[in-house]
Enzyme design. Structure first.
Site, PDB file in Angstrom:
ATOM      1  CE1 TYR A  13      -4.212  -2.390   4.807  1.00  0.00           C
ATOM      2  CE2 TYR A  13      -2.887  -0.414   4.512  1.00  0.00           C
ATOM      3  CZ  TYR A  13      -3.670  -1.424   3.978  1.00  0.00           C
ATOM      4  OH  TYR A  13      -3.907  -1.450   2.626  1.00  0.00           O
ATOM      5  CB  SER A  63      -0.892   0.032   1.246  1.00  0.00           C
ATOM      6  OG  SER A  63      -1.603   1.264   1.291  1.00  0.00           O
TER       7      SER A  63
HETATM    8  N1  LIG Z   1      -8.722  -0.060  -1.149  1.00  0.00           N
HETATM    9  C1  LIG Z   1      -7.633   0.653  -0.923  1.00  0.00           C
HETATM   10  O1  LIG Z   1      -7.697   1.887  -0.814  1.00  0.00           O
HETATM   11  C2  LIG Z   1      -6.289  -0.017  -0.838  1.00  0.00           C
HETATM   12  C3  LIG Z   1      -5.156   0.796  -0.928  1.00  0.00           C
HETATM   13  C4  LIG Z   1      -3.896   0.211  -0.842  1.00  0.00           C
HETATM   14  C5  LIG Z   1      -3.794  -1.158  -0.693  1.00  0.00           C
HETATM   15  N2  LIG Z   1      -4.916  -1.933  -0.620  1.00  0.00           N
HETATM   16  C6  LIG Z   1      -4.727  -3.373  -0.458  1.00  0.00           C
HETATM   17  O2  LIG Z   1      -5.391  -4.057  -1.517  1.00  0.00           O
HETATM   18  C7  LIG Z   1      -5.821  -5.328  -1.062  1.00  0.00           C
HETATM   19  C8  LIG Z   1      -7.305  -5.465  -1.268  1.00  0.00           C
HETATM   20  O3  LIG Z   1      -7.962  -4.419  -0.551  1.00  0.00           O
HETATM   21  P1  LIG Z   1      -9.475  -4.022  -0.842  1.00  0.00           P
HETATM   22  O4  LIG Z   1      -9.586  -2.579  -0.616  1.00  0.00           O
HETATM   23  O5  LIG Z   1      -9.903  -4.624  -2.126  1.00  0.00           O
HETATM   24  O6  LIG Z   1     -10.174  -4.758   0.410  1.00  0.00           O
HETATM   25  P2  LIG Z   1     -11.618  -5.411   0.588  1.00  0.00           P
HETATM   26  O7  LIG Z   1     -11.880  -5.375   2.052  1.00  0.00           O
HETATM   27  O8  LIG Z   1     -12.620  -4.797  -0.331  1.00  0.00           O
HETATM   28  O9  LIG Z   1     -11.361  -6.929   0.148  1.00  0.00           O
HETATM   29  C9  LIG Z   1     -10.510  -7.740   0.903  1.00  0.00           C
HETATM   30  C10 LIG Z   1     -10.866  -9.186   0.661  1.00  0.00           C
HETATM   31  O10 LIG Z   1      -9.977  -9.976   1.480  1.00  0.00           O
HETATM   32  C11 LIG Z   1     -10.747 -10.978   2.114  1.00  0.00           C
HETATM   33  N3  LIG Z   1     -10.125 -11.386   3.367  1.00  0.00           N
HETATM   34  C12 LIG Z   1     -10.016 -10.666   4.522  1.00  0.00           C
HETATM   35  N4  LIG Z   1      -9.434 -11.401   5.470  1.00  0.00           N
HETATM   36  C13 LIG Z   1      -9.148 -12.607   4.910  1.00  0.00           C
HETATM   37  C14 LIG Z   1      -8.552 -13.799   5.402  1.00  0.00           C
HETATM   38  N5  LIG Z   1      -8.151 -13.903   6.676  1.00  0.00           N
HETATM   39  N6  LIG Z   1      -8.400 -14.848   4.555  1.00  0.00           N
HETATM   40  C15 LIG Z   1      -8.824 -14.760   3.269  1.00  0.00           C
HETATM   41  N7  LIG Z   1      -9.421 -13.662   2.756  1.00  0.00           N
HETATM   42  C16 LIG Z   1      -9.575 -12.604   3.576  1.00  0.00           C
HETATM   43  C17 LIG Z   1     -12.115 -10.326   2.361  1.00  0.00           C
HETATM   44  O11 LIG Z   1     -13.111 -11.314   2.579  1.00  0.00           O
HETATM   45  C18 LIG Z   1     -12.304  -9.536   1.078  1.00  0.00           C
HETATM   46  O12 LIG Z   1     -12.927 -10.301   0.071  1.00  0.00           O
HETATM   47  C19 LIG Z   1      -5.406  -5.412   0.409  1.00  0.00           C
HETATM   48  O13 LIG Z   1      -4.151  -6.061   0.507  1.00  0.00           O
HETATM   49  C20 LIG Z   1      -5.290  -3.956   0.806  1.00  0.00           C
HETATM   50  O14 LIG Z   1      -4.405  -3.787   1.900  1.00  0.00           O
HETATM   51  C21 LIG Z   1      -6.152  -1.395  -0.677  1.00  0.00           C
END
Ligand SMILES: NC(=O)c1ccc[n+]([C@@H]2O[C@H](COP(=O)([O-])OP(=O)(O)OC[C@H]3O[C@@H](n4cnc5c(N)ncnc54)[C@H](O)[C@@H]3O)[C@@H](O)[C@H]2O)c1
Length: 243
Positions: free
Chosen positions: A149, A136
Protein backbone atom coordinates in the site's frame (compact mmCIF):
# COMPACT_ATOMS: atom_id res chain seq x y z
CA UNK A 1 -21.44 26.34 -4.63
CA UNK A 2 -18.00 25.53 -6.03
CA UNK A 3 -19.01 22.92 -8.60
CA UNK A 4 -22.23 24.18 -10.15
CA UNK A 5 -22.60 22.73 -13.66
CA UNK A 6 -19.61 20.42 -13.29
CA UNK A 7 -19.58 16.66 -13.83
CA UNK A 8 -17.43 14.52 -11.52
CA UNK A 9 -16.43 10.87 -11.46
CA UNK A 10 -15.59 9.46 -8.03
CA UNK A 11 -14.15 5.94 -7.92
CA UNK A 12 -14.48 3.81 -4.79
CA UNK A 13 -17.53 5.85 -3.82
CA UNK A 14 -19.84 3.07 -2.59
CA UNK A 15 -18.59 3.65 0.97
CA UNK A 16 -16.05 5.39 3.17
CA UNK A 17 -14.04 8.39 2.05
CA UNK A 18 -15.14 8.03 -1.60
CA UNK A 19 -18.81 8.20 -0.61
CA UNK A 20 -18.23 11.29 1.55
CA UNK A 21 -16.46 12.92 -1.41
CA UNK A 22 -19.36 12.07 -3.74
CA UNK A 23 -21.76 13.61 -1.19
CA UNK A 24 -19.65 16.77 -0.87
CA UNK A 25 -19.17 17.29 -4.63
CA UNK A 26 -22.93 16.85 -5.08
CA UNK A 27 -23.61 19.37 -2.30
CA UNK A 28 -21.31 21.79 -4.15
CA UNK A 29 -23.46 21.48 -7.28
CA UNK A 30 -21.78 18.70 -9.30
CA UNK A 31 -23.48 15.83 -11.05
CA UNK A 32 -21.67 12.73 -9.85
CA UNK A 33 -20.85 9.38 -11.44
CA UNK A 34 -20.27 6.87 -8.64
CA UNK A 35 -17.97 4.04 -9.77
CA UNK A 36 -17.20 1.04 -7.58
CA UNK A 37 -16.48 -2.67 -7.68
CA UNK A 38 -19.53 -2.95 -5.44
CA UNK A 39 -22.26 -2.24 -8.01
CA UNK A 40 -25.15 -2.32 -5.53
CA UNK A 41 -23.34 0.12 -3.25
CA UNK A 42 -22.55 2.43 -6.17
CA UNK A 43 -26.18 2.30 -7.31
CA UNK A 44 -27.44 3.15 -3.81
CA UNK A 45 -25.18 6.21 -3.49
CA UNK A 46 -25.98 7.31 -7.03
CA UNK A 47 -29.73 7.00 -6.40
CA UNK A 48 -29.45 9.21 -3.32
CA UNK A 49 -27.50 11.85 -5.29
CA UNK A 50 -29.57 11.49 -8.49
CA UNK A 51 -26.29 10.55 -10.16
CA UNK A 52 -24.97 7.68 -12.25
CA UNK A 53 -23.95 4.38 -10.64
CA UNK A 54 -21.32 2.32 -12.43
CA UNK A 55 -20.13 -1.15 -11.43
CA UNK A 56 -16.47 -1.32 -12.42
CA UNK A 57 -13.06 -2.66 -11.44
CA UNK A 58 -10.57 0.21 -11.81
CA UNK A 59 -7.72 -2.27 -12.36
CA UNK A 60 -9.34 -3.34 -15.65
CA UNK A 61 -8.46 -1.29 -18.73
CA UNK A 62 -11.89 -1.95 -20.24
CA UNK A 63 -13.74 -1.00 -17.06
CA UNK A 64 -11.69 2.19 -16.60
CA UNK A 65 -12.55 3.28 -20.15
CA UNK A 66 -16.20 2.33 -19.64
CA UNK A 67 -16.46 4.52 -16.49
CA UNK A 68 -15.57 7.53 -18.61
CA UNK A 69 -17.67 6.49 -21.64
CA UNK A 70 -20.79 5.94 -19.52
CA UNK A 71 -20.27 9.31 -17.82
CA UNK A 72 -19.85 11.07 -21.18
CA UNK A 73 -22.90 9.18 -22.50
CA UNK A 74 -25.07 10.48 -19.66
CA UNK A 75 -23.69 13.99 -19.14
CA UNK A 76 -21.66 14.81 -22.26
CA UNK A 77 -18.64 16.02 -20.28
CA UNK A 78 -16.32 15.17 -17.41
CA UNK A 79 -14.69 17.99 -15.45
CA UNK A 80 -13.45 16.21 -12.35
CA UNK A 81 -11.95 12.80 -11.59
CA UNK A 82 -11.41 11.69 -7.99
CA UNK A 83 -9.55 8.40 -7.65
CA UNK A 84 -10.47 7.00 -4.23
CA UNK A 85 -10.83 3.28 -5.03
CA UNK A 86 -8.26 1.21 -3.18
CA UNK A 87 -7.60 -1.88 -1.16
CA UNK A 88 -6.74 -0.90 2.45
CA UNK A 89 -4.64 -3.80 3.77
CA UNK A 90 -3.27 -4.91 7.11
CA UNK A 91 -0.58 -7.43 6.28
CA UNK A 92 2.85 -8.06 7.77
CA UNK A 93 5.72 -7.63 5.36
CA UNK A 94 6.74 -11.31 5.58
CA UNK A 95 3.19 -12.44 4.73
CA UNK A 96 3.03 -10.47 1.47
CA UNK A 97 3.35 -12.84 -1.48
CA UNK A 98 3.88 -11.70 -5.05
CA UNK A 99 0.26 -12.40 -6.11
CA UNK A 100 -1.04 -10.14 -3.31
CA UNK A 101 1.58 -7.47 -4.10
CA UNK A 102 0.51 -7.47 -7.77
CA UNK A 103 -3.23 -7.35 -6.96
CA UNK A 104 -2.81 -4.43 -4.57
CA UNK A 105 -0.59 -2.49 -6.99
CA UNK A 106 -3.02 -3.21 -9.83
CA UNK A 107 -5.94 -1.65 -7.95
CA UNK A 108 -4.22 1.11 -5.98
CA UNK A 109 -1.71 2.29 -8.59
CA UNK A 110 -2.67 0.88 -12.01
CA UNK A 111 -6.30 1.85 -11.31
CA UNK A 112 -5.31 5.48 -10.65
CA UNK A 113 -3.34 5.49 -13.89
CA UNK A 114 -6.02 3.81 -16.01
CA UNK A 115 -8.91 6.09 -15.05
CA UNK A 116 -6.65 9.18 -15.33
CA UNK A 117 -5.65 8.05 -18.82
CA UNK A 118 -9.28 7.55 -19.78
CA UNK A 119 -10.38 11.07 -18.72
CA UNK A 120 -7.42 12.79 -20.34
CA UNK A 121 -8.85 13.05 -23.88
CA UNK A 122 -12.23 14.59 -22.97
CA UNK A 123 -10.55 16.96 -20.50
CA UNK A 124 -7.96 18.00 -23.12
CA UNK A 125 -10.68 18.57 -25.70
CA UNK A 126 -12.55 20.76 -23.21
CA UNK A 127 -9.36 22.60 -22.15
CA UNK A 128 -10.29 22.00 -18.51
CA UNK A 129 -9.93 19.28 -15.91
CA UNK A 130 -9.31 18.55 -12.24
CA UNK A 131 -7.76 15.20 -11.27
CA UNK A 132 -7.54 14.45 -7.55
CA UNK A 133 -6.00 11.24 -6.25
CA UNK A 134 -6.44 9.99 -2.72
CA UNK A 135 -2.99 9.22 -1.34
CA UNK A 136 -2.33 8.59 2.38
CA UNK A 137 -0.29 10.10 5.20
CA UNK A 138 0.78 6.48 5.86
CA UNK A 139 3.24 7.01 3.00
CA UNK A 140 5.04 9.68 5.08
CA UNK A 141 4.61 7.85 8.40
CA UNK A 142 5.82 4.50 7.03
CA UNK A 143 2.93 2.82 8.82
CA UNK A 144 3.62 -0.89 9.48
CA UNK A 145 1.60 -3.74 7.95
CA UNK A 146 0.96 -1.76 4.76
CA UNK A 147 4.02 -2.52 2.59
CA UNK A 148 2.47 -2.77 -0.90
CA UNK A 149 0.00 0.00 0.00
CA UNK A 150 2.82 2.43 0.87
CA UNK A 151 4.59 1.53 -2.39
CA UNK A 152 1.38 2.14 -4.35
CA UNK A 153 0.64 5.48 -2.61
CA UNK A 154 4.21 6.62 -3.31
CA UNK A 155 3.55 5.72 -6.93
CA UNK A 156 0.32 7.73 -6.88
CA UNK A 157 2.25 10.79 -5.65
CA UNK A 158 4.71 10.28 -8.51
CA UNK A 159 1.78 10.01 -10.93
CA UNK A 160 0.37 13.30 -9.61
CA UNK A 161 3.66 15.06 -10.39
CA UNK A 162 3.88 13.52 -13.87
CA UNK A 163 0.28 14.41 -14.74
CA UNK A 164 0.67 17.94 -13.40
CA UNK A 165 3.76 18.58 -15.50
CA UNK A 166 2.43 17.07 -18.69
CA UNK A 167 -1.22 18.19 -18.57
CA UNK A 168 -0.95 21.73 -17.18
CA UNK A 169 -0.75 23.21 -20.67
CA UNK A 170 -4.21 21.77 -21.41
CA UNK A 171 -5.91 23.40 -18.44
CA UNK A 172 -5.81 20.20 -16.39
CA UNK A 173 -4.51 20.14 -12.82
CA UNK A 174 -3.52 17.02 -10.87
CA UNK A 175 -3.19 16.91 -7.10
CA UNK A 176 -3.60 14.50 -4.21
CA UNK A 177 -5.19 14.59 -0.80
CA UNK A 178 -3.39 12.44 1.78
CA UNK A 179 -5.79 11.56 4.61
CA UNK A 180 -4.75 10.38 8.02
CA UNK A 181 -6.41 7.38 9.62
CA UNK A 182 -10.14 7.74 9.08
CA UNK A 183 -13.16 5.86 10.41
CA UNK A 184 -14.37 4.10 7.26
CA UNK A 185 -15.92 0.69 6.71
CA UNK A 186 -12.70 -0.52 5.09
CA UNK A 187 -10.40 0.70 7.86
CA UNK A 188 -12.66 -0.46 10.69
CA UNK A 189 -12.80 -3.97 9.18
CA UNK A 190 -9.04 -4.38 9.84
CA UNK A 191 -6.82 -4.28 12.97
CA UNK A 192 -6.15 -0.60 12.05
CA UNK A 193 -9.32 -0.01 14.08
CA UNK A 194 -7.20 -0.40 17.23
CA UNK A 195 -4.81 2.43 16.21
CA UNK A 196 -7.17 5.41 16.43
CA UNK A 197 -6.40 6.38 20.03
CA UNK A 198 -2.64 5.96 19.53
CA UNK A 199 -2.70 8.14 16.40
CA UNK A 200 -4.98 10.68 18.07
CA UNK A 201 -2.25 11.25 20.66
CA UNK A 202 0.09 12.27 17.80
CA UNK A 203 -2.41 14.61 16.11
CA UNK A 204 -2.64 18.36 16.74
CA UNK A 205 -6.44 18.05 16.75
CA UNK A 206 -7.38 15.37 19.30
CA UNK A 207 -10.27 13.35 17.88
CA UNK A 208 -10.85 10.48 15.44
CA UNK A 209 -10.93 11.35 11.73
CA UNK A 210 -14.17 10.93 9.80
CA UNK A 211 -14.74 10.70 6.02
CA UNK A 212 -16.44 14.12 6.17
CA UNK A 213 -13.15 15.61 7.40
CA UNK A 214 -11.43 14.65 4.13
CA UNK A 215 -14.06 15.62 1.54
CA UNK A 216 -13.74 19.45 1.75
CA UNK A 217 -10.03 19.36 0.82
CA UNK A 218 -10.95 17.27 -2.22
CA UNK A 219 -13.76 19.67 -3.15
CA UNK A 220 -11.30 22.58 -3.15
CA UNK A 221 -8.85 20.76 -5.44
CA UNK A 222 -11.78 19.66 -7.64
CA UNK A 223 -12.98 23.24 -8.07
CA UNK A 224 -12.09 25.98 -10.52
CA UNK A 225 -10.67 28.15 -7.72
CA UNK A 226 -7.73 25.74 -7.19
CA UNK A 227 -6.49 26.48 -10.71
CA UNK A 228 -3.04 27.75 -9.62
CA UNK A 229 -2.35 24.62 -7.54
CA UNK A 230 -1.02 21.52 -9.29
CA UNK A 231 1.36 18.64 -8.57
CA UNK A 232 0.71 19.00 -4.83
CA UNK A 233 -0.22 16.72 -1.96
CA UNK A 234 -2.58 18.22 0.62
CA UNK A 235 -2.19 16.28 3.87
CA UNK A 236 -5.54 16.17 5.71
CA UNK A 237 -4.71 14.38 8.96
CA UNK A 238 -5.40 16.72 11.92
CA UNK A 239 -1.71 17.62 12.07
CA UNK A 240 -0.38 14.08 12.59
CA UNK A 241 2.45 14.51 10.06
CA UNK A 242 4.30 17.83 10.54
CA UNK A 243 7.52 18.24 8.61
N1 LIG B 1 -9.53 5.02 5.94
C1 LIG B 1 -8.30 5.46 6.13
O1 LIG B 1 -7.79 5.46 7.26
C2 LIG B 1 -7.51 6.03 4.97
C3 LIG B 1 -6.37 6.77 5.27
C4 LIG B 1 -5.61 7.30 4.23
C5 LIG B 1 -6.02 7.09 2.93
N2 LIG B 1 -7.15 6.37 2.66
C6 LIG B 1 -7.52 6.19 1.26
O2 LIG B 1 -8.84 6.68 1.05
C7 LIG B 1 -9.45 5.95 0.00
C8 LIG B 1 -10.74 5.34 0.50
O3 LIG B 1 -10.44 4.49 1.61
P1 LIG B 1 -11.57 3.98 2.61
O4 LIG B 1 -10.94 3.87 3.93
O5 LIG B 1 -12.79 4.79 2.41
O6 LIG B 1 -11.76 2.49 2.04
P2 LIG B 1 -13.03 1.52 2.00
O7 LIG B 1 -12.46 0.15 1.93
O8 LIG B 1 -14.00 1.84 3.08
O9 LIG B 1 -13.68 1.88 0.58
C9 LIG B 1 -12.98 1.61 -0.60
C10 LIG B 1 -13.97 1.49 -1.74
O10 LIG B 1 -13.20 1.18 -2.92
C11 LIG B 1 -13.87 0.14 -3.61
N3 LIG B 1 -12.93 -0.63 -4.41
C12 LIG B 1 -11.96 -1.49 -3.96
N4 LIG B 1 -11.34 -2.06 -4.99
C13 LIG B 1 -11.90 -1.55 -6.12
C14 LIG B 1 -11.69 -1.77 -7.51
N5 LIG B 1 -10.78 -2.66 -7.94
N6 LIG B 1 -12.44 -1.08 -8.40
C15 LIG B 1 -13.38 -0.20 -7.97
N7 LIG B 1 -13.64 0.03 -6.66
C16 LIG B 1 -12.91 -0.64 -5.76
C17 LIG B 1 -14.51 -0.71 -2.51
O11 LIG B 1 -15.56 -1.51 -3.04
C18 LIG B 1 -14.99 0.35 -1.54
O12 LIG B 1 -16.28 0.81 -1.85
C19 LIG B 1 -8.42 4.91 -0.45
O13 LIG B 1 -7.69 5.42 -1.55
C20 LIG B 1 -7.54 4.77 0.77
O14 LIG B 1 -6.24 4.32 0.42
C21 LIG B 1 -7.89 5.83 3.65
Amino acid sequence: MKLQGRVAIVTGAAQGIGRAIADKLHAEGAQVAVADLNGDGAAAVAARLEGLGIQADVSSEQDADRIVQETLGRYGRVDVLVNAAAIVPFIAWDEVDFAYWRRLLSVNLDGAYLVSRAVERPMRDAGYGRIVHIASNAFYAGTPNMGPYLAAKGGVIGLVRALATELGRYGITANAVAPGITRTEGCLATPHRDSFDFVQALQAIPRHGLPEDIAPSVAFLASEESGWVTGQVLVADAGHIRD
